[in-house]
Design a protein around this motif. Structure first.
Motif, PDB file in Angstrom:
ATOM      1  N   ALA A  91      11.464  34.580 -26.178  1.00 50.84           N
ATOM      2  CA  ALA A  91      11.987  34.439 -27.541  1.00 50.84           C
ATOM      3  C   ALA A  91      11.204  33.391 -28.327  1.00 50.84           C
ATOM      4  N   GLU A  92      10.783  32.322 -27.649  1.00 45.99           N
ATOM      5  CA  GLU A  92      10.016  31.270 -28.320  1.00 45.99           C
ATOM      6  C   GLU A  92       8.667  31.801 -28.792  1.00 45.99           C
ATOM      7  N   GLU A  93       7.992  32.561 -27.940  1.00 47.81           N
ATOM      8  CA  GLU A  93       6.686  33.096 -28.301  1.00 47.81           C
ATOM      9  C   GLU A  93       6.797  34.089 -29.461  1.00 47.81           C
ATOM     10  N   LYS A  94       7.879  34.857 -29.489  1.00 45.05           N
ATOM     11  CA  LYS A  94       8.105  35.773 -30.607  1.00 45.05           C
ATOM     12  C   LYS A  94       8.377  34.983 -31.886  1.00 45.05           C
ATOM     13  N   PHE A  95       9.125  33.890 -31.769  1.00 48.64           N
ATOM     14  CA  PHE A  95       9.431  33.018 -32.906  1.00 48.64           C
ATOM     15  C   PHE A  95       8.141  32.528 -33.563  1.00 48.64           C
ATOM     16  N   VAL A  96       7.181  32.112 -32.735  1.00 46.89           N
ATOM     17  CA  VAL A  96       5.893  31.640 -33.254  1.00 46.89           C
ATOM     18  C   VAL A  96       5.068  32.807 -33.803  1.00 46.89           C
ATOM     19  N   ALA A  97       5.038  33.906 -33.068  1.00 44.40           N
ATOM     20  CA  ALA A  97       4.262  35.077 -33.498  1.00 44.40           C
ATOM     21  C   ALA A  97       4.756  35.606 -34.843  1.00 44.40           C
ATOM     22  N   ASP A  98       6.047  35.484 -35.103  1.00 42.99           N
ATOM     23  CA  ASP A  98       6.613  35.939 -36.367  1.00 42.99           C
ATOM     24  C   ASP A  98       6.419  34.936 -37.501  1.00 42.99           C
ATOM     25  N   GLY A  99       5.796  33.811 -37.190  1.00 44.87           N
ATOM     26  CA  GLY A  99       5.474  32.828 -38.227  1.00 44.87           C
ATOM     27  C   GLY A  99       6.511  31.771 -38.483  1.00 44.87           C
ATOM     28  N   TRP A 100       7.588  31.745 -37.698  1.00 50.30           N
ATOM     29  CA  TRP A 100       8.640  30.754 -37.927  1.00 50.30           C
ATOM     30  C   TRP A 100       8.297  29.396 -37.325  1.00 50.30           C
ATOM     31  N   GLY A 101       7.488  29.394 -36.283  1.00 46.65           N
ATOM     32  CA  GLY A 101       7.077  28.145 -35.645  1.00 46.65           C
ATOM     33  C   GLY A 101       5.580  27.961 -35.745  1.00 46.65           C
ATOM     34  N   VAL A 102       5.127  26.704 -35.720  1.00 47.31           N
ATOM     35  CA  VAL A 102       3.692  26.414 -35.863  1.00 47.31           C
ATOM     36  C   VAL A 102       2.953  26.697 -34.557  1.00 47.31           C
ATOM     37  N   LYS A 103       3.435  26.117 -33.462  1.00 49.62           N
ATOM     38  CA  LYS A 103       2.800  26.295 -32.154  1.00 49.62           C
ATOM     39  C   LYS A 103       3.810  25.919 -31.078  1.00 49.62           C
ATOM     40  N   ARG A 104       3.829  26.677 -29.990  1.00 50.89           N
ATOM     41  CA  ARG A 104       4.739  26.381 -28.883  1.00 50.89           C
ATOM     42  C   ARG A 104       4.015  25.554 -27.830  1.00 50.89           C
ATOM     43  N   TYR A 105       4.654  24.470 -27.392  1.00 49.95           N
ATOM     44  CA  TYR A 105       4.102  23.614 -26.346  1.00 49.95           C
ATOM     45  C   TYR A 105       5.050  23.634 -25.143  1.00 49.95           C
ATOM     46  N   PRO A 106       4.556  23.930 -23.940  1.00 41.07           N
ATOM     47  CA  PRO A 106       5.404  23.730 -22.761  1.00 41.07           C
ATOM     48  C   PRO A 106       5.644  22.237 -22.596  1.00 41.07           C
ATOM     49  N   VAL A 107       6.843  21.871 -22.173  1.00 41.80           N
ATOM     50  CA  VAL A 107       7.130  20.439 -22.100  1.00 41.80           C
ATOM     51  C   VAL A 107       7.697  20.015 -20.750  1.00 41.80           C
ATOM     52  N   MET A 108       8.550  20.850 -20.133  1.00 43.56           N
ATOM     53  CA  MET A 108       9.156  20.454 -18.857  1.00 43.56           C
ATOM     54  C   MET A 108       9.839  21.673 -18.250  1.00 43.56           C
ATOM     55  N   TYR A 109      10.275  21.523 -16.998  1.00 45.35           N
ATOM     56  CA  TYR A 109      11.028  22.593 -16.356  1.00 45.35           C
ATOM     57  C   TYR A 109      12.069  22.002 -15.424  1.00 45.35           C
ATOM     58  N   ASN A 110      13.053  22.810 -15.111  1.00 44.30           N
ATOM     59  CA  ASN A 110      13.911  22.561 -13.952  1.00 44.30           C
ATOM     60  C   ASN A 110      14.255  23.936 -13.393  1.00 44.30           C
ATOM     61  N   ASP A 111      15.441  24.141 -12.861  1.00 48.22           N
ATOM     62  CA  ASP A 111      15.750  25.465 -12.335  1.00 48.22           C
ATOM     63  C   ASP A 111      17.211  25.814 -12.568  1.00 48.22           C
ATOM     64  N   PHE A 112      17.470  27.104 -12.512  1.00 45.39           N
ATOM     65  CA  PHE A 112      18.840  27.589 -12.548  1.00 45.39           C
ATOM     66  C   PHE A 112      19.397  27.618 -11.128  1.00 45.39           C
ATOM     67  N   ILE A 113      20.708  27.539 -11.025  1.00 43.51           N
ATOM     68  CA  ILE A 113      21.394  27.622  -9.741  1.00 43.51           C
ATOM     69  C   ILE A 113      22.623  28.502  -9.926  1.00 43.51           C
ATOM     70  N   LEU A 114      23.034  29.154  -8.855  1.00 43.18           N
ATOM     71  CA  LEU A 114      24.292  29.892  -8.891  1.00 43.18           C
ATOM     72  C   LEU A 114      25.351  29.030  -8.223  1.00 43.18           C
ATOM     73  N   VAL A 115      26.360  28.698  -8.995  1.00 48.93           N
ATOM     74  CA  VAL A 115      27.444  27.835  -8.536  1.00 48.93           C
ATOM     75  C   VAL A 115      28.690  28.695  -8.332  1.00 48.93           C
ATOM     76  N   GLY A 116      29.474  28.357  -7.325  1.00 47.82           N
ATOM     77  CA  GLY A 116      30.709  29.107  -7.089  1.00 47.82           C
ATOM     78  C   GLY A 116      31.642  28.363  -6.157  1.00 47.82           C
TER      79      GLY A 116
END
Length: 275
Positions: A91-116
């Motif tokens: 969605a971020e890359e589409k946001f930039v491609a459509d002209g709404w954002g100037v440039k996308r920069y990766p900044v950090m990561y973590n992870d998803f977990i399944l909790v139960g």
């Protein structure tokens, strides 16, 4: 006439004072930017740690509007934010491609977990995320979906699709249309499963009988990006000040600040702007 003239200096003084007040307010307004971001970055406590460090370096305040990523992107499209900090790369890359954002920069990561529930009635513990969702769908396991077009919700829908259950998730599947914290609260109070980002989970206090049951699957990787909203679309956007934040958060100083944010000695986010 004399009485009216006697008010002349006072009137001039009031006008001068008003001009000073307006100028000061204008400066104050210029010293802040608005960032549309995710509930995970806010509820994990990251911004409470990170943004004061940015202010020390720049003098700029950052006003955070914490929403699901989809809503944050919509907010930026309307011109109601200067910078975006979100986690749905497609969605971020589409946001930039459509002209709404100037440039996308990766900044950090973590992870998803399944909790139960700790006793794991659906028997998903230790499985990959796709196999776990298949078991939940087949057994009509209680599952709380954020259902809010957030980055976490987008990831969850991708996993359901991989599990072949995107149209038939079982009778236990419920959407709350809420942020990560409220979704975890609902799961804790009802003994349900929920997909969460690790940062919010680590900062979540009301765990009740919940436990992490599925983690470590490479598909659970959760990348965050940052971008300036395009002033060409909305001339009032504070592009230069927003770029200062982007430059700082992807710099060695900003990346170190992200790495230094921990809860109980555990690092929540991992900087990767240079990769």
């Amino acid at each position: 006439m004399k009485n009216m003239e006697s008010f002349g200096p006072l009137t001039i003084a009031c006008k001068a004072l008003s001009a000073v007040v307006l100028a000061v307010c204008g400066v104050a307004n210029a010293q802040s930017i608005t960032m549309a971001s995710t509930t995970s970055t806010e509820q994990s406590g990251l911004f409470g740690y990170l943004l004061p460090e940015f202010k020390k370096a720049s003098g700029l305040d950052v006003k955070v509007v914490a929403l699901g990523t989809g809503q944050a992107l919509d907010t930026a499209r309307r011109g109601d934010a200067d910078v975006l900090f979100v986690h749905d790369q497609v969605a971020e890359e589409k946001f930039v491609a459509d002209g709404w954002g100037v440039k996308r920069y990766p900044v950090m990561y973590n992870d998803f977990i399944l909790v139960g529930p700790r006793n794991d009635p659906a028997g998903v513990k230790g499985k990959g995320i796709v196999e776990a969702l298949k078991k939940l769908a087949a057994g009509n396991g209680e599952f709380v979906s954020r259902g809010d077009k957030s980055g976490t919700h987008a990831a969850e829908l991708r996993y359901w699709k991989l599990a072949g259950a995107d149209a038939a998730k079982g009778s236990g599947y419920k959407e709350c249309g809420c942020g990560m914290g409220p979704a975890l609260n609902i799961a804790a109070s009802s003994g349900a499963y929920v997909l969460a980002d690790r940062g919010t989970w680590l900062n979540f206090k009301n765990r009740a009988d919940l436990a992490v049951l599925v983690e470590g699957d490479t598909r659970l990787f959760n990348q965050y990006g940052v971008m300036v909203v395009n002033p060409a679309k909305h001339p009032h956007v504070k592009g230069q000040d927003a770029q200062k934040f982007v430059n700082w958060v992807v710099s060695p100083v900003g990346q170190t600040a992200i790495a230094n944010y921990k809860i109980g000695g555990e690092q929540l986010f991992f900087p990767n702007a240079a990769k």
